[in-house]
Design a protein around this motif. Sequence first.
Motif, PDB file in Angstrom:
ATOM      1  N   ALA A  32       0.851  -1.193   0.000  1.00 54.88           N
ATOM      2  CA  ALA A  32       0.000   0.000   0.000  1.00 54.88           C
ATOM      3  C   ALA A  32       0.881   1.234   0.000  1.00 54.88           C
ATOM      4  O   ALA A  32       2.040   1.180   0.417  1.00 54.88           O
ATOM      5  N   ILE A  33       0.329   2.326  -0.487  1.00 57.47           N
ATOM      6  CA  ILE A  33       0.977   3.634  -0.384  1.00 57.47           C
ATOM      7  C   ILE A  33      -0.081   4.559   0.219  1.00 57.47           C
ATOM      8  O   ILE A  33      -1.155   4.738  -0.358  1.00 57.47           O
ATOM      9  N   VAL A  34       0.229   5.111   1.402  1.00 52.64           N
ATOM     10  CA  VAL A  34      -0.774   5.879   2.136  1.00 52.64           C
ATOM     11  C   VAL A  34      -0.225   7.216   2.615  1.00 52.64           C
ATOM     12  O   VAL A  34       0.969   7.347   2.876  1.00 52.64           O
ATOM     13  N   ASN A  35      -1.127   8.184   2.728  1.00 54.15           N
ATOM     14  CA  ASN A  35      -0.848   9.426   3.434  1.00 54.15           C
ATOM     15  C   ASN A  35      -1.476   9.277   4.808  1.00 54.15           C
ATOM     16  O   ASN A  35      -2.687   9.067   4.916  1.00 54.15           O
ATOM     17  N   CYS A  36      -0.675   9.371   5.859  1.00 56.32           N
ATOM     18  CA  CYS A  36      -1.193   9.248   7.218  1.00 56.32           C
ATOM     19  C   CYS A  36      -1.275  10.630   7.855  1.00 56.32           C
ATOM     20  O   CYS A  36      -0.289  11.364   7.888  1.00 56.32           O
ATOM     21  N   HIS A  37      -2.454  10.968   8.359  1.00 52.97           N
ATOM     22  CA  HIS A  37      -2.704  12.279   8.961  1.00 52.97           C
ATOM     23  C   HIS A  37      -2.827  12.213  10.476  1.00 52.97           C
ATOM     24  O   HIS A  37      -3.280  13.173  11.103  1.00 52.97           O
ATOM     25  N   CYS A  38      -2.420  11.089  11.096  1.00 55.64           N
ATOM     26  CA  CYS A  38      -2.580  10.967  12.554  1.00 55.64           C
ATOM     27  C   CYS A  38      -1.648  11.944  13.273  1.00 55.64           C
ATOM     28  O   CYS A  38      -0.628  12.382  12.737  1.00 55.64           O
ATOM     29  N   ASN A  39      -2.032  12.274  14.493  1.00 54.79           N
ATOM     30  CA  ASN A  39      -1.243  13.217  15.291  1.00 54.79           C
ATOM     31  C   ASN A  39       0.161  12.689  15.579  1.00 54.79           C
ATOM     32  O   ASN A  39       1.111  13.461  15.597  1.00 54.79           O
ATOM     33  N   LEU A  40       0.305  11.378  15.791  1.00 56.58           N
ATOM     34  CA  LEU A  40       1.619  10.808  16.066  1.00 56.58           C
ATOM     35  C   LEU A  40       2.553  11.003  14.877  1.00 56.58           C
ATOM     36  O   LEU A  40       3.699  11.443  15.038  1.00 56.58           O
ATOM     37  N   SER A  50       2.312  12.315   6.702  1.00 53.74           N
ATOM     38  CA  SER A  50       3.433  11.489   6.248  1.00 53.74           C
ATOM     39  C   SER A  50       2.955  10.542   5.162  1.00 53.74           C
ATOM     40  O   SER A  50       1.842  10.017   5.251  1.00 53.74           O
ATOM     41  N   THR A  51       3.784  10.318   4.166  1.00 46.87           N
ATOM     42  CA  THR A  51       3.464   9.373   3.110  1.00 46.87           C
ATOM     43  C   THR A  51       4.369   8.164   3.260  1.00 46.87           C
ATOM     44  O   THR A  51       5.587   8.295   3.389  1.00 46.87           O
ATOM     45  N   TYR A  52       3.736   6.983   3.258  1.00 47.73           N
ATOM     46  CA  TYR A  52       4.438   5.735   3.505  1.00 47.73           C
ATOM     47  C   TYR A  52       4.201   4.729   2.391  1.00 47.73           C
ATOM     48  O   TYR A  52       3.122   4.686   1.807  1.00 47.73           O
ATOM     49  N   ILE A 116      -4.548   6.307  -0.721  1.00 48.36           N
ATOM     50  CA  ILE A 116      -5.562   6.651   0.276  1.00 48.36           C
ATOM     51  C   ILE A 116      -4.969   7.555   1.356  1.00 48.36           C
ATOM     52  O   ILE A 116      -3.763   7.523   1.604  1.00 48.36           O
ATOM     53  N   ASN A 117      -5.839   8.350   1.960  1.00 44.42           N
ATOM     54  CA  ASN A 117      -5.513   9.119   3.158  1.00 44.42           C
ATOM     55  C   ASN A 117      -6.110   8.385   4.348  1.00 44.42           C
ATOM     56  O   ASN A 117      -7.263   7.951   4.281  1.00 44.42           O
ATOM     57  N   ILE A 118      -5.319   8.252   5.431  1.00 46.88           N
ATOM     58  CA  ILE A 118      -5.834   7.579   6.623  1.00 46.88           C
ATOM     59  C   ILE A 118      -5.743   8.520   7.831  1.00 46.88           C
ATOM     60  O   ILE A 118      -4.992   9.485   7.818  1.00 46.88           O
ATOM     61  N   TYR A 119      -6.516   8.221   8.860  1.00 49.27           N
ATOM     62  CA  TYR A 119      -6.629   9.039  10.082  1.00 49.27           C
ATOM     63  C   TYR A 119      -7.014  10.483   9.766  1.00 49.27           C
ATOM     64  O   TYR A 119      -6.467  11.433  10.321  1.00 49.27           O
TER      65      TYR A 119
END
Length: 141
Positions: A32-40, A50-52, A116-119
Motif C-alpha cells: 500500500a501507499i498511504v498518506n497518514c494524517h494521525c497526530n503521532l 506522512s506518506t508511507y 488513500i488518506n488515513i486518520y
Amino acid sequence: MSIPLTQLKGYFMEGSCNCKSVQFSSSDEIRAIVNCHCNLCRKMNGSAFSTYVVVASENFILKSGSLKTVQVSENASKSFCKHCGTPIYNQNPKLAGLKILYLGSIDNAPTLKPAINIYCESQLKWVNQLDALSNLEQGVV
C-alpha cells in the motif's frame, strides 16, 4: 473500510538517507501507499502528514549503514539514520511482517502515488486545498 492495496508487483525500490550512509532496497510487492494524517505521524515527522510505502519485511534489504530504532508509542517504532536522522521506516506490532517505509527516503519515489488518506479525523483542514496554492519551481529568493 479496508485500505485499497496498491499491488505493484515486481517494483524495485532503492533508497537512502540524506548523508548516504544508509542505503537500502526493497523489491517484490508494494502492499500500500498511504498518506497518514494521525497526530503521532505529524509530531514524529514535523510535517502536515506522512506518506508511507508498505512492504513485506523480508523484502527490505539494508545494504549499508546502521539504523537507530526508537519506540515512539505502544504501536510504533521508528528507525532512522543514526548520523543524519533521516527516517527510513516505522514498524507496528499490529502490522507484523511489514515495514512502513518513508516515501521521502525512497530514491525513485516520483513514480509512486498514494492510494488513500488515513486518520483523516486529525487531518489539518488546509491539506485539501494544497492544489490551490501557487507553485514555484524553486524556493523563494
